[in-house]
Enzyme design. Structure first.
Site, short mmCIF file in Angstrom:
data_model
loop_
_atom_site.label_atom_id
_atom_site.label_comp_id
_atom_site.label_asym_id
_atom_site.label_seq_id
_atom_site.Cartn_x
_atom_site.Cartn_y
_atom_site.Cartn_z
N HIS A 82 -6.47 -5.85 -7.95
CA HIS A 82 -5.56 -6.87 -8.43
C HIS A 82 -5.22 -6.58 -9.89
O HIS A 82 -6.09 -6.26 -10.69
CB HIS A 82 -6.23 -8.24 -8.33
CG HIS A 82 -5.32 -9.38 -8.59
ND1 HIS A 82 -4.59 -9.99 -7.60
CD2 HIS A 82 -5.02 -10.05 -9.73
CE1 HIS A 82 -3.89 -10.98 -8.10
NE2 HIS A 82 -4.13 -11.03 -9.40
N ASP A 104 -8.63 -6.16 -3.60
CA ASP A 104 -8.13 -7.39 -4.20
C ASP A 104 -8.54 -8.56 -3.31
O ASP A 104 -8.27 -8.54 -2.10
CB ASP A 104 -6.60 -7.32 -4.30
CG ASP A 104 -5.97 -8.55 -4.94
OD1 ASP A 104 -6.69 -9.52 -5.25
OD2 ASP A 104 -4.74 -8.55 -5.11
N SER A 139 0.88 -12.02 -8.67
CA SER A 139 -0.24 -12.94 -8.59
C SER A 139 0.27 -14.38 -8.52
O SER A 139 1.00 -14.72 -7.60
CB SER A 139 -1.19 -12.71 -9.78
OG SER A 139 -2.42 -13.36 -9.59
#
Length: 320
Positions: free
Chosen positions: A285, A255, A160
């Protein structure tokens, strides 16, 4: 395809529990809830031969770091890992389970780097901290847990926001003439502040990381919206992606960051950078940090470790 069955069960549990989105909480609440959720989903941490907490010099003071050492003699290849959390949440504890697994499976020294968080310390504080730490890890004259780090076999990686920072590190290192990097591991990275993609528009469910989550994190990270055009914030906006290290890019089907992660992989490939791109179907995610709960999370960790192991082995052969 539909959500993975294990995720569907998790979705039902979250709905029953009435779990609030992190972006509806105070910063302190969100930081505590994020860490607790990750620790619960990552399972029991793997034992590692040696784990040592250290400090690295940073531009605004010492940076916390954690060094994971596998069994065996040095010199050891190094993975410099940056945790996720939208530049807003997270500590070196956030990525503890990931780093333990990668250390064991890839046979590398892993250094998890702490960096200043937004909104208290907006862009480019995290970038400056991470690059200072990377340069120190690669420098000569190291002592203690870093003494056996091989400066010719260093990789960067993260999930991320940590994937975003890893991508940025490769751009900075190339432009600064070093440190030389062996490979980059980018797990569902943010790559473009102004991304307007189908995955951003489609993933709106508040039960999971969604489009509002992305906006919240960017809003915390950037003191001014125009700062998002800086390639140190949005690496997809860099003018030149040639000469960067080979990459493994991992994305998830459900995501909001999926498309910009895949666009970054395409840009690297177009620029002559060797890229492996894997989209995990039915995943959301955050799944990379959920190896204790999701089979796909374990497979992604294994894929990342295999990529690192092979990249380090190739670099060792080239150095002979």
């Amino acid at each position: 395809m539909a959500l993975d069955p294990q995720l569907a069960a998790l979705y039902a549990q979250r709905a029953t529990a009435g779990i609030r989105p992190l972006y509806t909480m105070s910063l302190d609440e969100a930081r505590a809830a994020d860490l607790a959720a990750i620790q619960a989903a990552s399972g029991s941490p793997e034992p590692v031969h040696e784990v040592t907490d250290i400090e690295l010099p940073g531009p605004a003071g010492p940076l916390p770091a954690r060094v994971y050492r596998p069994a065996g003699d040095g010199p050891l290849p190094v993975l410099v890992y940056f945790f996720g959390g939208g530049w807003t949440l997270g500590t070196i504890d956030t990525s503890d389970a990931i780093c333990r697994s990668l250390t064991n499976a890839a046979g590398c020294l892993t250094v998890s780097v702490g960096y200043r968080l937004a909104p208290e310390h907006p862009f480019p504080a995290a970038v400056d901290d991470c690059f200072a730490a990377l340069r120190r890890i690669a420098a000569a004259g190291r002592t203690g847990p870093l003494a056996d780090a091989d400066p010719l076999r260093i990789a960067v990686g993260g999930d991320s926001a940590g994937g975003n920072l890893s991508a940025v590190m490769t751009l900075l290192a190339r432009d600064a003439g070093g440190p030389a990097l062996t490979t980059q591991l980018l797990v569902y990275p943010n790559t473009d502040h102004r991304a307007d993609t189908p995955s951003r528009r489609e993933n709106t469910d508040p039960a999971f990381f969604n489009d509002k989550s992305v906006d919240w994190y960017w809003g915390n990270y950037l003191a001014r919206a125009e700062d998002g055009d800086d390639p140190r914030a949005s690496p997809l906006r860099a003018a030149d992606h040639t000469g960067l290290p080979a990459a493994l890019v991992i994305t998830a089907e459900y995501d909001p960051l999926r498309d910009e992660g895949e666009a970054y992989a395409a840009r690297l490939r177009e620029s002559g950078v060797p890229v492996t791109l894997t989209r995990y179907p039915g995943m959301i995610h955050g799944f990379f940090a959920m190896a204790g709960t999701l089979d796909a999370g374990r497979r992604a960790i294994e894929q990342a470790a295999t990529h690192l192991r092979e990249a380090f082995a190739a670099a060792a052969t080239e150095g002979k």
